[in-house]
Motif scaffolding. Structure first.
Motif, PDB file in Angstrom:
ATOM      1  N   ASN A  13       5.755 -15.591 -10.652  1.00 62.91           N
ATOM      2  CA  ASN A  13       5.830 -15.974 -12.068  1.00 62.91           C
ATOM      3  C   ASN A  13       5.131 -14.979 -12.996  1.00 62.91           C
ATOM      4  O   ASN A  13       4.615 -15.353 -14.054  1.00 62.91           O
ATOM      5  N   SER A  14       5.094 -13.706 -12.587  1.00 65.65           N
ATOM      6  CA  SER A  14       4.447 -12.671 -13.398  1.00 65.65           C
ATOM      7  C   SER A  14       5.413 -11.531 -13.681  1.00 65.65           C
ATOM      8  O   SER A  14       6.371 -11.302 -12.936  1.00 65.65           O
ATOM      9  N   LEU A  15       5.148 -10.808 -14.759  1.00 66.33           N
ATOM     10  CA  LEU A  15       5.854  -9.569 -15.041  1.00 66.33           C
ATOM     11  C   LEU A  15       5.270  -8.489 -14.153  1.00 66.33           C
ATOM     12  O   LEU A  15       4.048  -8.346 -14.057  1.00 66.33           O
ATOM     13  N   GLY A  16       6.127  -7.712 -13.503  1.00 60.54           N
ATOM     14  CA  GLY A  16       5.626  -6.653 -12.640  1.00 60.54           C
ATOM     15  C   GLY A  16       6.748  -6.019 -11.842  1.00 60.54           C
ATOM     16  O   GLY A  16       7.930  -6.274 -12.098  1.00 60.54           O
ATOM     17  N   ALA A  17       6.382  -5.179 -10.889  1.00 59.50           N
ATOM     18  CA  ALA A  17       7.380  -4.483 -10.070  1.00 59.50           C
ATOM     19  C   ALA A  17       6.842  -4.274  -8.666  1.00 59.50           C
ATOM     20  O   ALA A  17       5.646  -4.042  -8.469  1.00 59.50           O
ATOM     21  N   ASN A  18       7.748  -4.364  -7.690  1.00 59.91           N
ATOM     22  CA  ASN A  18       7.381  -4.095  -6.303  1.00 59.91           C
ATOM     23  C   ASN A  18       7.086  -2.613  -6.111  1.00 59.91           C
ATOM     24  O   ASN A  18       7.574  -1.757  -6.853  1.00 59.91           O
ATOM     25  N   ILE A  19       6.293  -2.314  -5.087  1.00 56.77           N
ATOM     26  CA  ILE A  19       6.044  -0.921  -4.703  1.00 56.77           C
ATOM     27  C   ILE A  19       6.390  -0.753  -3.234  1.00 56.77           C
ATOM     28  O   ILE A  19       6.365  -1.724  -2.465  1.00 56.77           O
ATOM     29  N   HIS A  20       6.702   0.485  -2.849  1.00 56.29           N
ATOM     30  CA  HIS A  20       7.241   0.744  -1.515  1.00 56.29           C
ATOM     31  C   HIS A  20       6.610   1.987  -0.892  1.00 56.29           C
ATOM     32  O   HIS A  20       6.142   2.888  -1.603  1.00 56.29           O
ATOM     33  N   ALA A  21       6.626   2.032   0.415  1.00 54.23           N
ATOM     34  CA  ALA A  21       6.106   3.188   1.140  1.00 54.23           C
ATOM     35  C   ALA A  21       7.022   4.386   0.919  1.00 54.23           C
ATOM     36  O   ALA A  21       8.237   4.287   1.066  1.00 54.23           O
ATOM     37  N   SER A  22       6.423   5.520   0.574  1.00 52.31           N
ATOM     38  CA  SER A  22       7.220   6.732   0.375  1.00 52.31           C
ATOM     39  C   SER A  22       7.235   7.621   1.608  1.00 52.31           C
ATOM     40  O   SER A  22       8.008   8.584   1.681  1.00 52.31           O
ATOM     41  N   ILE A  23       6.379   7.314   2.578  1.00 58.11           N
ATOM     42  CA  ILE A  23       6.412   8.010   3.877  1.00 58.11           C
ATOM     43  C   ILE A  23       6.237   6.964   4.979  1.00 58.11           C
ATOM     44  O   ILE A  23       5.760   5.850   4.734  1.00 58.11           O
ATOM     45  N   ALA A  24       6.631   7.352   6.183  1.00 59.17           N
ATOM     46  CA  ALA A  24       6.376   6.502   7.354  1.00 59.17           C
ATOM     47  C   ALA A  24       4.978   6.812   7.873  1.00 59.17           C
ATOM     48  O   ALA A  24       4.567   7.977   7.913  1.00 59.17           O
ATOM     49  N   GLY A  25       4.257   5.785   8.252  1.00 55.42           N
ATOM     50  CA  GLY A  25       2.912   6.035   8.760  1.00 55.42           C
ATOM     51  C   GLY A  25       2.100   4.772   8.878  1.00 55.42           C
ATOM     52  O   GLY A  25       2.640   3.673   9.043  1.00 55.42           O
ATOM     53  N   GLU A  26       0.778   4.928   8.749  1.00 52.93           N
ATOM     54  CA  GLU A  26      -0.155   3.817   8.931  1.00 52.93           C
ATOM     55  C   GLU A  26      -0.933   3.567   7.646  1.00 52.93           C
ATOM     56  O   GLU A  26      -1.365   4.511   6.973  1.00 52.93           O
ATOM     57  N   ILE A  27      -1.109   2.301   7.306  1.00 55.71           N
ATOM     58  CA  ILE A  27      -1.949   1.936   6.166  1.00 55.71           C
ATOM     59  C   ILE A  27      -3.406   2.172   6.569  1.00 55.71           C
ATOM     60  O   ILE A  27      -3.903   1.551   7.519  1.00 55.71           O
ATOM     61  N   ILE A  28      -4.082   3.089   5.873  1.00 62.22           N
ATOM     62  CA  ILE A  28      -5.464   3.402   6.263  1.00 62.22           C
ATOM     63  C   ILE A  28      -6.490   2.895   5.252  1.00 62.22           C
ATOM     64  O   ILE A  28      -7.686   2.873   5.544  1.00 62.22           O
ATOM     65  N   LYS A  29      -6.016   2.485   4.064  1.00 63.88           N
ATOM     66  CA  LYS A  29      -6.976   2.002   3.065  1.00 63.88           C
ATOM     67  C   LYS A  29      -6.237   1.175   2.020  1.00 63.88           C
ATOM     68  O   LYS A  29      -5.142   1.518   1.607  1.00 63.88           O
ATOM     69  N   ILE A  30      -6.861   0.090   1.612  1.00 59.01           N
ATOM     70  CA  ILE A  30      -6.359  -0.699   0.481  1.00 59.01           C
ATOM     71  C   ILE A  30      -7.528  -0.888  -0.467  1.00 59.01           C
ATOM     72  O   ILE A  30      -8.518  -1.565  -0.138  1.00 59.01           O
ATOM     73  N   GLU A  31      -7.424  -0.257  -1.634  1.00 60.92           N
ATOM     74  CA  GLU A  31      -8.489  -0.347  -2.622  1.00 60.92           C
ATOM     75  C   GLU A  31      -8.025  -1.216  -3.784  1.00 60.92           C
ATOM     76  O   GLU A  31      -6.957  -1.832  -3.737  1.00 60.92           O
ATOM     77  N   LYS A  32      -8.811  -1.233  -4.833  1.00 62.15           N
ATOM     78  CA  LYS A  32      -8.498  -2.067  -6.000  1.00 62.15           C
ATOM     79  C   LYS A  32      -7.128  -1.732  -6.573  1.00 62.15           C
ATOM     80  O   LYS A  32      -6.350  -2.622  -6.917  1.00 62.15           O
ATOM     81  N   ASP A  33      -6.806  -0.437  -6.661  1.00 64.41           N
ATOM     82  CA  ASP A  33      -5.557  -0.033  -7.315  1.00 64.41           C
ATOM     83  C   ASP A  33      -4.672   0.801  -6.425  1.00 64.41           C
ATOM     84  O   ASP A  33      -3.609   1.255  -6.849  1.00 64.41           O
ATOM     85  N   LEU A  34      -5.057   1.079  -5.188  1.00 62.53           N
ATOM     86  CA  LEU A  34      -4.300   2.001  -4.356  1.00 62.53           C
ATOM     87  C   LEU A  34      -4.077   1.451  -2.942  1.00 62.53           C
ATOM     88  O   LEU A  34      -4.949   0.790  -2.382  1.00 62.53           O
ATOM     89  N   ILE A  35      -2.892   1.782  -2.426  1.00 62.71           N
ATOM     90  CA  ILE A  35      -2.595   1.553  -1.005  1.00 62.71           C
ATOM     91  C   ILE A  35      -2.348   2.935  -0.406  1.00 62.71           C
ATOM     92  O   ILE A  35      -1.450   3.658  -0.842  1.00 62.71           O
ATOM     93  N   VAL A  36      -3.167   3.315   0.559  1.00 63.66           N
ATOM     94  CA  VAL A  36      -3.123   4.673   1.118  1.00 63.66           C
ATOM     95  C   VAL A  36      -2.433   4.657   2.466  1.00 63.66           C
ATOM     96  O   VAL A  36      -2.761   3.836   3.348  1.00 63.66           O
ATOM     97  N   ILE A  37      -1.454   5.556   2.616  1.00 66.75           N
ATOM     98  CA  ILE A  37      -0.690   5.666   3.866  1.00 66.75           C
ATOM     99  C   ILE A  37      -0.889   7.053   4.465  1.00 66.75           C
ATOM    100  O   ILE A  37      -0.714   8.070   3.757  1.00 66.75           O
ATOM    101  N   ARG A  38      -1.252   7.106   5.734  1.00 69.09           N
ATOM    102  CA  ARG A  38      -1.324   8.384   6.455  1.00 69.09           C
ATOM    103  C   ARG A  38      -0.057   8.557   7.259  1.00 69.09           C
ATOM    104  O   ARG A  38       0.350   7.666   8.017  1.00 69.09           O
ATOM    105  N   GLY A  39       0.593   9.695   7.088  1.00 69.76           N
ATOM    106  CA  GLY A  39       1.873   9.935   7.725  1.00 69.76           C
ATOM    107  C   GLY A  39       1.784  10.058   9.229  1.00 69.76           C
ATOM    108  O   GLY A  39       0.718  10.348   9.792  1.00 69.76           O
ATOM    109  N   GLU A  40       2.927   9.868   9.861  1.00 67.11           N
ATOM    110  CA  GLU A  40       2.993   9.957  11.323  1.00 67.11           C
ATOM    111  C   GLU A  40       2.853  11.399  11.774  1.00 67.11           C
ATOM    112  O   GLU A  40       3.279  12.325  11.091  1.00 67.11           O
TER     113      GLU A  40
END
Length: 442
Positions: free
Chosen positions: A415-442
């Motif tokens: 019920n909010s205005l917003g947009a989904n976000i998606h992985a731009s590379i294949a890999g592993e989630i190594i960090k989730i911070e306040k504003d960022l989701i960090v992915i390390r590539g394979e």
């Protein structure tokens, strides 16, 4: 899924402005749908190259959106100077048998032709109400890259890439396609500059783009261009001034010539905004904030500061000062106008882009920035959860999860205005911070 659902799932947003979620624009019905191909900011080159390189995809995405909102006409607004692109568009519109539905309207080369309210008037002769949005006059506005992303969404592809122009005082101006979440510094280095100690970077166009406070950020869906200039360039100095310093300068020198008002694009459309009156109010320390509500009509095109004011003052920052004060007090401008008419001098006060570029001191940098395929591959990406208008995306993954390209990693809150976000590379989630989701590539 229908087109609305596909666009929502793919995380499509306005690809260059504030980043308004596109699926919300498709939730309505409209008389016209307009493709903003004006790209009015000097030096930026993304839209024109996309229109030439991805013509069919953009036209198909534009048509899909137009049919979905039941638009009776789809209109492409493009500057008449882009003759090669126009020829390509005309050829493909005919080949796709869309000539009876999609119209190409050639526009003069002026700033800010790409302001959506200016664009609406130029293409439909309708004036968006004061403080309003295009749908209030039956129009939906998309830009070229957004239309491309709508087509991609219809093919099941999420938004994971971004087109960006890197230009300015650099050896190699270019336009590139990069992964969302790529370190900005790596993109900047493609220009041939590697040591940025003596340089500053404008995030976006030279008129509306702010100076990047640091270069350690990451590419988002909203990025359109980076303009690299020496720190002693007058445009950098002008943009570096803070609001308090601007207020002191304004108080010392404004002579109420009203050029900031007479050249204002929204004033010329018949709106009540008058920047010279905001300057007067701040010069005389007027405390009646009610009388300054028209500052909220400012679109922050920056024409008043970077061209109109012959004394080099800061009307836009003054408008912004009052907008911030009004927001804190939860006060909103309410129009009393039931009908708007353009000012009689509007036709003669549309500022030619070339003249603006010279005034900005950018004419020697007004060069081609050709689309260039790059070998830039990010081993680690950091994807912002709030790269759009509305609420930040809620992480849909956890540290340690494996993800694939295009996988949803953040969802719009319910019920909010917003947009989904998606992985731009294949890999592993190594960090989730306040504003960022960090992915390390394979």
């Amino acid at each position: 899924m229908n087109l609305l659902d596909m666009v929502r799932e793919a995380g499509v947003i306005g690809a260059g402005g504030a980043g308004f979620p596109t699926h919300v624009k498709l939730e309505t019905k409209a008389d016209y749908i307009l493709l903003n191909a004006a790209e009015c900011e000097p030096l930026l080159r993304v839209d024109q190259q996309l229109m030439e390189l991805n013509t069919d995809e953009i036209l198909k995405g534009f048509e899909l959106a137009a049919r979905f909102v039941d638009a009776k006409k789809a209109i492409i607004g493009i500057k008449e100077k882009h003759k090669r692109v126009i020829t390509r568009l005309e050829e493909r519109v005919n080949a796709l048998q869309l000539q009876d539905y999609i119209e190409i309207k050639k526009m003069p080369d002026f700033y800010p032709a790409g302001d959506e309210q200016v664009l609406v008037y130029e293409l439909t002769n309708r004036i968006v109400p004061e403080g309003g949005i295009p749908i209030q006059v039956g129009c939906v506005v998309l830009n070229s890259e957004t239309a491309l992303n709508i087509y991609n969404a219809s093919q099941g592809m999420s938004v994971t890439e971004k087109y960006i122009t890197v230009t300015g005082d650099v050896p190699t101006p270019l336009t590139v396609k990069v992964l969302i979440g790529t370190p900005i510094l790596e993109v900047l280095k493609l220009s041939g500059i590697h040591n940025f100690e003596d340089y500053a970077v404008i995030d976006g166009g030279p008129m509306m783009g702010p100076i990047l406070e640091n270069l350690d950020g990451f590419v988002t869906k909203k990025h359109k261009g980076f303009i690299i200039l020496k720190k002693d360039h007058h445009l950098i100095k002008k943009k570096s001034l803070n609001t308090e310093s601007a207020k002191r300068i304004n108080k010392s020198a404004c002579e109420q010539c009203r050029m900031c008002t007479d050249m204002c694009p929204r004033y010329l459309l018949g709106h009540s905004i008058q920047p010279h009156k905001m300057m007067r109010a701040i010069n005389y320390s007027v405390t009646d904030i009610e009388g300054q509500k028209s500052a909220q009509l400012c679109c922050q095109c920056n024409l008043c500061e970077l061209f109109s004011c012959q004394a080099g003052l800061y009307p836009k920052l003054t408008n912004l000062h009052y907008k911030e004060m009004l927001a804190k007090l939860n006060l909103r401008y309410k129009t009393t106008k039931t009908q708007l008419e353009t000012r009689s001098m509007r036709e003669y006060r549309r500022l030619p882009s070339k003249r603006l570029t010279i005034r900005l001191g950018l004419n020697k940098f007004d060069n081609e920035a050709p689309f260039t395929k790059t070998q830039l591959t990010a081993k680690t990406v950091a994807i912002s959860t709030s790269q759009h208008v509305g609420a930040p995306a809620v992480p849909a993954v956890s540290v340690g999860d494996k993800v694939e390209v295009g996988q949803t990693i953040g969802k719009t809150p319910e019920n909010s205005l917003g947009a989904n976000i998606h992985a731009s590379i294949a890999g592993e989630i190594i960090k989730i911070e306040k504003d960022l989701i960090v992915i390390r590539g394979e």
